[in-house]
Write an enzyme that holds these catalytic residues in place. Structure first.
Site, PDB file in Angstrom:
ATOM      1  N   TYR A 144      35.876  39.066  42.643  1.00  0.00           N
ATOM      2  CA  TYR A 144      36.289  38.201  41.243  1.00  0.00           C
ATOM      3  C   TYR A 144      37.697  38.140  41.444  1.00  0.00           C
ATOM      4  CZ  TYR A 144      35.854  36.019  37.139  1.00  0.00           C
ATOM      5  OH  TYR A 144      35.631  34.496  36.007  1.00  0.00           O
ATOM      6  N   ASP A 239      44.693  42.839  44.247  1.00  0.00           N
ATOM      7  CA  ASP A 239      43.825  41.652  42.494  1.00  0.00           C
ATOM      8  C   ASP A 239      44.137  43.042  41.990  1.00  0.00           C
ATOM      9  OD1 ASP A 239      42.481  41.433  40.646  1.00  0.00           O
ATOM     10  OD2 ASP A 239      41.665  39.934  41.426  1.00  0.00           O
ATOM     11  N   LYS A 267      44.007  42.619  32.101  1.00  0.00           N
ATOM     12  CA  LYS A 267      43.419  44.036  31.610  1.00  0.00           C
ATOM     13  C   LYS A 267      44.297  44.594  30.928  1.00  0.00           C
ATOM     14  CE  LYS A 267      38.715  42.416  33.236  1.00  0.00           C
ATOM     15  NZ  LYS A 267      38.972  42.094  34.605  1.00  0.00           N
TER      16      LYS A 267
HETATM   17  C1  LIG Z   1      38.425  40.379  34.685  1.00  0.00           C
HETATM   18  C2  LIG Z   1      39.478  40.275  36.288  1.00  0.00           C
HETATM   19  C3  LIG Z   1      40.392  39.297  36.683  1.00  0.00           C
HETATM   20  C4  LIG Z   1      40.203  37.880  36.277  1.00  0.00           C
HETATM   21  O1  LIG Z   1      41.061  37.914  34.832  1.00  0.00           O
HETATM   22  P1  LIG Z   1      40.537  37.329  32.970  1.00  0.00           P
HETATM   23  O2  LIG Z   1      41.696  37.551  32.297  1.00  0.00           O
HETATM   24  O3  LIG Z   1      39.305  37.210  33.056  1.00  0.00           O
HETATM   25  O4  LIG Z   1      41.237  35.579  34.100  1.00  0.00           O
HETATM   26  C5  LIG Z   1      40.372  38.450  37.733  1.00  0.00           C
HETATM   27  N1  LIG Z   1      40.415  39.362  38.708  1.00  0.00           N
HETATM   28  C6  LIG Z   1      39.451  40.686  38.711  1.00  0.00           C
HETATM   29  C7  LIG Z   1      39.465  41.618  40.030  1.00  0.00           C
HETATM   30  C8  LIG Z   1      38.961  40.890  37.718  1.00  0.00           C
HETATM   31  O5  LIG Z   1      38.511  41.629  37.091  1.00  0.00           O
END
Ligand SMILES: *Cc1c(COP(=O)(O)O)cnc(C)c1O
Length: 435
Positions: A144, A239, A267
């Site tokens: 994701y 990511d 995060k």
């Molecule tokens: C949470 C998450 C996102 C998205 O971040 P948001 O701040 O919710 O938009 C993207 N990539 C990864 C791996 C994530 O865990």
């Protein structure tokens, strides 16, 4: 345990907010109940509107690595707040954060702050596409990267849980350039790069998948991905929105020793305030406006309150990194061996398994080994829901979906974990009707 006040709030919420929540997983739908509404939290404990106390394994989905309302982080925050909340003109603290990230993630030479992980990955891809003058991108099943249109294909957590591999409202034209490969399967990557020679702008990957539950990449997989993208002059994007400053201080690139061309953060770097960031090699980041032609902007990007909180968090993580990361890893190991012992004692190896790397851990309601989306897609989500509810009754707030990891913090204690293991044993016996 009573949930009367939460229920009351929820009944109001559904009238004004779709599903009553501002992010789907919060609806607790996939664990078969209505959401609890939170009033406050401290350390590893969280309290709902009915004053029920829980040990929290969500931790805002990762940002609260030092625990809730950490005194050290909060100290001085009100003074910053009183100076002003946002200016729309630069501040020095933005430079401090950018410099910190670049100095501690050596492959990141320049970085741009945004407001969420979604923005970070979306903007990184735009930049990579402009840099390579190519359109196609490669992502992995079960990974994701936020909810931007071109990435909303076979993504994890919310979309797996609700069985929406892609979302209506995303035009087919938008995703026609998104190629999906299998996680931990280099063969699938080689095939796609062969088929679309000189057309692939970037490969984007969660170096430890955290959005189909915790599924660590194999080292050879990331090394192979590094080589293939390099050989094809494509940009490799890690990511690290979950793993950055969480899996280890230096994130997945420190753990695996593989360096990406671009890295996305989120995060943890905001410590609970809305922040994301994307960065990478100077040559690539020089594409970004106003230095280069790739447009990307944000009214609240680099917000001083978020920067202050994030910077302080990062400084603490660096100063005490051995202590903090060892603590979380030790607790995760303890959970792992506790869970494994339960599985063995109750003879449930065909139904349950644990997946862990460093301080990231998941309990899957399927048999192992866990290597890709295929390994987790048949999890018994119904049983996970029962488990979630049994644990909630005992005062433990787990992620309200099977396809999410448990989030530990520095504030969690050995006692918390011992009690969690005890409650897990009781809950598992209860849901499988074992005496
Ligand atoms: C949470 C998450 C996102 C998205 O971040 P948001 O701040 O919710 O938009 C993207 N990539 C990864 C791996 C994530 O865990």
């Amino acid at each position: 345990m009573e949930f009367n006040k939460s229920k009351e709030i929820y009944n109001e919420a559904v009238k004004y907010i779709p599903g009553g929540v501002n992010s789907p997983v919060r609806a607790f739908k996939s664990v078969g109940m209505e959401p609890i509404f939170i009033e406050r939290a401290k350390g590893a404990k969280i309290y709902d509107a009915d004053s029920n106390e829980y040990t929290d394994y969500i931790c805002s989905w990762g940002p609260l690595i030092l625990g809730h309302s950490n005194d050290e982080l909060l100290e001085g925050f009100v003074d910053i707040l009183k100076k002003g909340t946002s200016y729309g003109v630069p501040t020095k603290i933005e430079v401090d954060v950018a410099k910190f990230i670049c100095e501690n993630y050596t492959q990141v030479e320049m970085v741009r702050m945004v407001n969420s992980g979604t923005e970070a990955t979306m903007s990184a891809l735009r930049t990579a596409r402009a840099y390579t003058k190519r359109n196609k991108i490669v992502k992995f099943e079960g990974c994701y990267h936020g909810h931007s249109d071109s990435l909303l294909v076979k993504s994890g957590s919310g979309t797996i849980t609700y069985n929406v591999p892609t979302s209506p409202g995303v035009p087919e034209d938008t995703i026609k350039d998104t190629l999906v490969c299998r996680y931990n399967d280099l063969e699938s990557v080689i095939n796609v790069f062969d088929e679309y020679k000189d057309q692939i702008a970037a490969g984007i990957v969660e170096p430890v998948a955290g959005n189909m539950g915790v599924v660590p990449a194999k080292k050879e997989f990331l090394e192979g991905l590094r080589k293939i993208t390099k050989d094809n002059n494509s940009v490799l994007i890690f990511d690290e929105v979950i793993t950055g400053f969480r899996l280890a201080f230096g994130g997945a690139k420190e753990v695996y020793g593989v360096e990406a061309d671009m890295t996305c953060f989120g995060k943890i770097i905001g410590a609970g305030l809305p922040v994301g960031a994307y960065g990478g090699k100077r040559e690539i980041m020089e594409m970004v406006s106003p230095l280069g032609p790739v447009y990307q902007a944000g009214t609240l990007s680099g917000n001083p309150l978020a920067m202050y909180m994030g910077y302080k968090n990062l400084l603490i993580l660096k100063e005490r990194k051995d202590d903090i990361y060892n603590h979380m890893e030790r607790l995760a190991k303890k959970l792992e061996s506790g869970f494994n012992k339960i599985i063995e004692e109750l003879n449930l190896a065909d139904k349950l398994c644990v997946s862990r790397i460093n301080g990231m851990i998941s309990l899957f309601f399927t048999n192992g080994p866990i290597v890709s989306y295929d390994s987790v897609k048949d999890c018994d989500t119904n049983m996970y829901g029962k488990f979630f509810r049994a644990m909630l009754e005992r005062g433990f707030l787990l992620p309200p979906a099977q396809f999410e990891g448990f989030f530990l913090s520095y504030a969690h204690t050995d006692e918390d974990v011992d009690k969690t293991i005890e409650a897990t044993k009781e809950s598992i016996k209860e849901i499988y009707s074992i005496n």
